[in-house]
Design a protein around this motif. Structure first.
Motif, short mmCIF file in Angstrom:
data_model
loop_
_atom_site.label_atom_id
_atom_site.label_comp_id
_atom_site.label_asym_id
_atom_site.label_seq_id
_atom_site.Cartn_x
_atom_site.Cartn_y
_atom_site.Cartn_z
N GLY A 1 0.86 -1.23 0.02
CA GLY A 1 -0.03 -0.14 0.02
C GLY A 1 0.80 1.31 -0.06
O GLY A 1 0.33 2.36 -0.54
N LYS A 2 2.17 1.18 0.66
CA LYS A 2 2.94 2.44 0.43
C LYS A 2 3.57 2.61 -0.69
O LYS A 2 3.96 3.52 -1.06
CB LYS A 2 4.22 2.28 1.67
CG LYS A 2 3.69 1.90 2.81
CD LYS A 2 4.66 1.43 3.87
CE LYS A 2 4.22 0.98 5.13
NZ LYS A 2 5.39 0.16 6.02
N LEU A 3 3.67 1.53 -1.86
CA LEU A 3 3.92 1.89 -3.23
C LEU A 3 2.66 1.96 -4.40
O LEU A 3 2.85 2.80 -4.97
CB LEU A 3 4.89 0.45 -3.39
CG LEU A 3 6.22 0.34 -3.30
CD1 LEU A 3 6.73 -1.03 -3.57
CD2 LEU A 3 7.04 1.42 -4.09
N ILE A 4 1.89 1.06 -3.97
CA ILE A 4 0.44 0.92 -4.64
C ILE A 4 -0.56 1.25 -3.89
O ILE A 4 -1.08 -0.05 -3.33
CB ILE A 4 0.47 -0.05 -5.89
CG1 ILE A 4 1.97 -0.22 -6.67
CG2 ILE A 4 -0.68 -0.08 -6.56
CD1 ILE A 4 1.85 -1.54 -7.33
N GLU B 1 -2.45 7.01 -11.39
CA GLU B 1 -1.90 6.63 -12.30
C GLU B 1 -0.86 5.59 -11.79
O GLU B 1 -0.37 5.81 -10.60
CB GLU B 1 -1.02 7.65 -12.91
CG GLU B 1 0.00 7.17 -13.98
CD GLU B 1 0.90 8.54 -14.40
OE1 GLU B 1 1.90 8.08 -15.30
OE2 GLU B 1 0.87 9.49 -13.59
N LEU B 2 -0.44 4.33 -12.28
CA LEU B 2 0.30 3.39 -11.81
C LEU B 2 1.58 3.41 -12.48
O LEU B 2 1.89 3.32 -13.85
CB LEU B 2 -0.20 2.18 -12.27
CG LEU B 2 -1.66 1.74 -11.38
CD1 LEU B 2 -2.27 0.52 -12.13
CD2 LEU B 2 -1.45 1.68 -10.04
N LEU B 3 2.78 3.93 -12.03
CA LEU B 3 4.05 4.18 -12.56
C LEU B 3 4.68 3.02 -12.39
O LEU B 3 4.77 1.83 -11.60
CB LEU B 3 4.60 5.16 -11.64
CG LEU B 3 4.21 6.63 -11.11
CD1 LEU B 3 4.61 7.55 -10.33
CD2 LEU B 3 3.62 7.01 -12.64
N GLU C 1 7.20 1.54 -9.47
CA GLU C 1 6.59 1.23 -8.44
C GLU C 1 6.00 -0.32 -8.83
O GLU C 1 6.27 -1.18 -8.03
CB GLU C 1 5.27 1.84 -7.78
CG GLU C 1 5.72 3.15 -7.03
CD GLU C 1 6.27 4.29 -8.16
OE1 GLU C 1 6.45 4.01 -9.18
OE2 GLU C 1 6.32 5.49 -7.47
N LEU C 2 5.72 -0.47 -9.74
CA LEU C 2 4.98 -1.77 -10.43
C LEU C 2 6.49 -2.83 -10.44
O LEU C 2 6.07 -3.92 -9.94
CB LEU C 2 4.33 -1.62 -11.79
CG LEU C 2 3.44 -0.83 -11.70
CD1 LEU C 2 2.77 -0.88 -13.20
CD2 LEU C 2 1.97 -1.75 -10.94
N GLU C 3 7.50 -2.46 -10.94
CA GLU C 3 8.66 -3.20 -10.99
C GLU C 3 9.17 -3.71 -9.81
O GLU C 3 9.54 -4.80 -9.29
CB GLU C 3 9.78 -2.47 -11.96
CG GLU C 3 9.33 -2.41 -13.22
CD GLU C 3 10.46 -1.84 -14.15
OE1 GLU C 3 11.31 -1.20 -13.53
OE2 GLU C 3 10.39 -1.90 -15.31
N LEU C 4 9.12 -2.57 -8.70
CA LEU C 4 9.70 -2.91 -7.40
C LEU C 4 8.88 -3.93 -6.53
O LEU C 4 9.08 -4.62 -5.97
CB LEU C 4 9.74 -1.57 -6.61
CG LEU C 4 10.39 -1.86 -5.06
CD1 LEU C 4 11.69 -2.58 -4.85
CD2 LEU C 4 10.67 -0.52 -4.53
N ALA C 5 7.39 -3.73 -6.82
CA ALA C 5 6.39 -4.39 -6.05
C ALA C 5 6.32 -6.00 -6.77
O ALA C 5 6.41 -6.96 -5.72
CB ALA C 5 5.16 -3.77 -6.38
N ALA C 6 6.72 -6.09 -8.05
CA ALA C 6 6.84 -7.58 -8.69
C ALA C 6 8.30 -8.07 -7.92
O ALA C 6 8.28 -9.39 -7.74
CB ALA C 6 7.01 -7.32 -10.28
N GLN C 7 9.35 -7.52 -7.84
CA GLN C 7 10.28 -8.15 -7.42
C GLN C 7 10.08 -8.34 -5.75
O GLN C 7 10.67 -9.22 -5.35
CB GLN C 7 11.73 -6.97 -7.23
CG GLN C 7 12.00 -6.74 -8.64
CD GLN C 7 13.23 -5.81 -8.72
OE1 GLN C 7 13.05 -4.92 -7.93
NE2 GLN C 7 14.30 -6.00 -9.58
N LEU C 8 9.36 -7.72 -4.90
CA LEU C 8 9.07 -8.16 -3.60
C LEU C 8 8.37 -9.20 -3.64
O LEU C 8 8.26 -9.91 -2.64
CB LEU C 8 8.43 -6.77 -2.98
CG LEU C 8 9.33 -5.62 -2.50
CD1 LEU C 8 8.40 -4.54 -2.02
CD2 LEU C 8 10.31 -5.99 -1.30
#
Length: 316
Positions: free
Chosen positions: A35-38, A121-123, A126-133
């Protein structure tokens, strides 16, 4: 992106909090950090490594309570491991903008996360970092699944057995409904108008029952044998009424109390045997009964088909 995410120590702190979460709290912990990212309203996870509860949902209860495994499975087919994909799809019965995260580590069966983002907007960063996590979390979950303790194994086995039983029960219920509809439509005793009206009523009742299906309570409550058999009689009433076979459902001998899971299993087995027997073209008579002998419940289904052994369902 918040400047904190540029600090390696902050990222490591987030990873440490995620990896230290107990399995039941894993999705909730990840949703909080995500939630802090997306910013998002709800998140649904489906994993192949947890037979106890493969589908988990957190967040807005108006969404969470409506999510089904069928919806998530359709979204699983759209996902790509290691990537965050923004798609339009149905979740909780409503078409929405969704974000899919898929992890397929070297160990385990992987997991897919479906997120309902807030408007905005979904940047890409943020999406790439969330995918790695999510991939890190999926790898850890796969490792945990390889070495469960004895208590976890026993619980998972019980949960998997209960789910398989529920699926069998639902499948037999639908089979009974369809068989009944065919019996009505093929019946030479009913006019076309009456047959269509009866079939429509049966289909309507079946749809209403399907909408009201909830997870069955497998608690250690008790059910009287007579009441359990009466429910079985009700479940088969329409089929018995419209089939050409002479069906005799005999009330149980003895009326002791049965654990609810035993009563449920007995109904499922009996209904399956009855449906299998009625599926034999040569069957003209059928008799089903229960007998309680102390702690033993004996289920007997007899028919006059010359190939009676073929009517016994194979053991899974």
């Amino acid at each position: 992106m918040d400047a904190w995410w540029s600090d390696p120590r902050h990222v490591l702190d987030v990873v440490e909090r995620l990896l230290s979460a107990l399995r039941p709290h894993l999705l909730g912990r990840f949703s909080d950090e995500l939630g802090k990212l997306i910013p998002h309203r709800a998140a649904a996870m489906q994993t192949g490594d947890c037979p106890r509860s493969p589908l988990k949902v957190v967040g807005d209860q108006t969404i969470a309570q409506a999510v089904t495994s069928v919806e998530v499975q359709r979204l699983v087919d759209l996902s790509e491991p290691g990537k965050a994909l923004v798609v339009d799809g149905v979740l909780g019965g409503v078409e929405r903008r969704l974000v899919l995260f898929s992890s397929m580590p070297a160990v385990g069966k992987g997991a897919v996360l479906v997120v309902v983002p807030e408007d905005g907007e979904l940047l890409t960063p943020e999406l790439e970092l969330a995918a790695q996590l999510w991939h890190i979390l999926g790898t850890d979950a796969g490792q945990r699944a390889l070495d469960p303790g004895p208590n976890v194994l026993a619980g998972n086995l019980a949960a998997a057995t209960a789910r398989a039983q529920a699926i069998t029960d639902l499948g037999q219920t639908h089979a009974a409904t369809l068989t009944t509809l065919l019996a009505v439509l093929r019946s030479g005793r009913l006019s076309d108008v009456v047959a269509r009206r009866t079939a429509a009523d049966l289909a309507t009742d079946a749809l209403l029952e399907l909408k009201g299906v909830v997870d069955r309570d497998q608690a250690l409550s008790e059910e009287r044998a007579a009441a359990a058999f009466a429910l079985l009689r009700t479940q088969l009433a329409d089929l018995v009424r419209h089939t050409e076979v002479d069906v005799d459902l005999v009330d149980p001998v003895g009326d002791a109390s049965l654990p609810q899971d035993i009563a449920h299993t007995a109904r499922t087995m009996t209904r399956g045997l009855v449906l299998a027997a009625l599926d034999r073209p040569a069957t003209t008579r059928l008799r089903a009964s229960w007998r309680l002998e102390g702690a033993v419940l004996r289920i007997t289904v007899r028919d006059d088909s010359p190939e009676v052994t073929a009517a016994v369902p194979a053991r899974g």
